[in-house]
Motif scaffolding. Structure first.
Motif, PDB file in Angstrom:
ATOM      1  N   GLN A  39      33.684  29.653  36.266  1.00 28.85           N
ATOM      2  CA  GLN A  39      34.500  28.898  35.317  1.00 28.85           C
ATOM      3  C   GLN A  39      34.932  29.821  34.187  1.00 28.85           C
ATOM      4  N   LYS A  43      39.405  26.687  31.672  1.00 27.72           N
ATOM      5  CA  LYS A  43      39.776  26.338  33.040  1.00 27.72           C
ATOM      6  C   LYS A  43      38.669  25.537  33.707  1.00 27.72           C
ATOM      7  N   GLU A  44      39.040  24.880  34.791  1.00 16.69           N
ATOM      8  CA  GLU A  44      38.049  24.128  35.544  1.00 16.69           C
ATOM      9  C   GLU A  44      37.201  25.080  36.394  1.00 16.69           C
ATOM     10  N   GLU A  46      35.773  26.707  39.581  1.00 14.21           N
ATOM     11  CA  GLU A  46      36.415  26.919  40.869  1.00 14.21           C
ATOM     12  C   GLU A  46      35.462  27.566  41.858  1.00 14.21           C
TER      13      GLU A  46
END
Length: 120
Positions: A39, A43-44, A46
């Motif tokens: 992460q 941002k998310e 991933e």
């Protein structure tokens, strides 16, 4: 149930390498598929890579394919992520994930994360 703890993160320059480790507790580690996620700030989280309980069927995100290698040592209850040719966009908090589901890309157990920072 399995508890996991990541290590090996750090600050490196672009093009250098790092190896992350994930130490797992519990006798069920060898029965779980395992994965790595990351992460970046803002941002998310991933998906990065995953590996089956036997060490077969490694899968990778397109962004790391050919540069990162996931592996495991069931005798040591340890998961690894070898990261080569690191790029600034690889900068993130990297998480070890236990009991990874290849179909849903979700995991049941998570570590606290280890920070990887790549400078340009």
């Amino acid at each position: 149930q399995v508890q996991v703890a990541e290590s090996g993160g750090g600050l490196v320059q672009s093009g250098e390498s790092l190896r992350l480790s994930c130490a797992a507790s519990g006798r069920t580690f060898s029965s779980y598929h395992m994965g790595w996620f990351r992460q970046a700030p803002g941002k998310e989280r991933e998906f990065v890579a995953a590996i089956s309980w036997s060490g077969a069927s490694p899968v990778y995100a397109d962004s790391v394919k050919g540069r990162f290698t996931i592996s495991r040592d069931n005798a040591k209850n340890t998961l690894y992520l070898q990261m080569n040719s690191l790029k600034p966009e690889d900068t993130a908090l990297y998480y070890c994930a236990g009991n990874y589901n290849y179909r849903t890309h979700e995991a049941e157990y998570w570590g606290q994360g280890t920070q990887v920072t790549v400078s340009s």
